[in-house]
Design a protein around this motif. Structure first.
Motif, mmCIF file in Angstrom:
data_model
loop_
_atom_site.group_PDB
_atom_site.id
_atom_site.type_symbol
_atom_site.label_atom_id
_atom_site.label_comp_id
_atom_site.label_asym_id
_atom_site.label_seq_id
_atom_site.Cartn_x
_atom_site.Cartn_y
_atom_site.Cartn_z
ATOM 1 N N GLU A 40 4.069 62.064 2.075
ATOM 2 C CA GLU A 40 5.630 61.592 1.708
ATOM 3 C C GLU A 40 6.021 61.681 0.334
ATOM 4 O O GLU A 40 5.087 62.008 -0.756
ATOM 5 N N TYR A 42 8.352 60.372 -3.324
ATOM 6 C CA TYR A 42 8.910 59.467 -3.939
ATOM 7 C C TYR A 42 9.301 60.168 -5.014
ATOM 8 O O TYR A 42 8.797 60.479 -6.097
ATOM 9 N N ARG A 75 15.401 65.914 -2.275
ATOM 10 C CA ARG A 75 15.557 65.692 -0.851
ATOM 11 C C ARG A 75 15.723 66.807 -0.168
ATOM 12 O O ARG A 75 15.085 66.998 0.881
ATOM 13 N N SER A 78 12.200 68.274 0.291
ATOM 14 C CA SER A 78 11.591 67.438 1.244
ATOM 15 C C SER A 78 12.028 67.533 2.701
ATOM 16 O O SER A 78 11.002 67.581 3.600
ATOM 17 N N PRO A 84 9.057 62.802 4.788
ATOM 18 C CA PRO A 84 10.018 61.644 4.318
ATOM 19 C C PRO A 84 9.974 61.536 2.886
ATOM 20 O O PRO A 84 9.052 61.989 2.129
ATOM 21 N N VAL A 85 11.342 61.341 2.262
ATOM 22 C CA VAL A 85 11.250 61.116 0.740
ATOM 23 C C VAL A 85 12.037 59.656 0.668
ATOM 24 O O VAL A 85 12.834 59.165 1.259
ATOM 25 N N TYR A 86 11.529 59.232 -0.366
ATOM 26 C CA TYR A 86 12.070 57.691 -1.009
ATOM 27 C C TYR A 86 12.422 57.808 -2.188
ATOM 28 O O TYR A 86 11.962 58.366 -3.056
ATOM 29 N N ASP A 87 13.093 56.900 -2.745
ATOM 30 C CA ASP A 87 13.359 56.727 -4.229
ATOM 31 C C ASP A 87 12.433 55.684 -4.690
ATOM 32 O O ASP A 87 12.472 54.284 -4.179
ATOM 33 N N THR A 91 11.547 51.763 -3.519
ATOM 34 C CA THR A 91 10.715 51.221 -2.721
ATOM 35 C C THR A 91 9.272 51.100 -3.250
ATOM 36 O O THR A 91 8.467 50.539 -2.851
ATOM 37 N N TYR A 93 5.492 52.569 -4.685
ATOM 38 C CA TYR A 93 4.745 53.426 -4.544
ATOM 39 C C TYR A 93 3.679 52.686 -3.427
ATOM 40 O O TYR A 93 3.484 51.691 -3.446
#
Length: 111
Positions: A40, A42, A75, A78, A84-87, A91, A93
């Protein structure tokens, strides 16, 4: 335009104390994803000191961080890598990343 072309098209005048991302950074990220499972992303924001970075975290918690030319590029990368990519500011870690780091700390004698 390929990913490398987009990376080179950074906005002029972006001044930080850090270098921008390069092909070696993207290659490292691609290889990390290809050689691990459950990865994933971040995205970490640009600061006055560093450019935007992306942290990739594998299913076992192993992680790597590299510069990337902005959140939009992170993004797109990814999506291209199928992860998947998150901010990271939203979120946080995953716990597995902290656990992996704790288990893989190097002591003073091994630095």
């Amino acid at each position: 335009m390929g990913l490398w072309g987009r990376l080179r098209g950074r906005a002029p005048g972006r001044g930080t104390l850090d270098r921008g991302s390069g092909r070696a950074d993207v290659t490292h990220l691609e290889q990390f994803v290809a050689s691990r499972r459950g990865v994933e992303g971040y995205v970490e924001p640009r600061t006055a000191v560093t450019e935007t970075t992306i942290v990739l975290v594998a299913a076992d918690g192993e992680w790597t961080r590299r510069r990337i030319d902005g959140p939009d590029t992170a993004r797109r990368l990814s999506r291209e890598l199928g992860i998947p990519v998150y901010d990271a500011q939203v979120t946080g870690y995953p716990q597995r990343m902290r656990d992996w780091s704790k288990d893989h700390r190097q002591g003073p004698a091994t630095r």
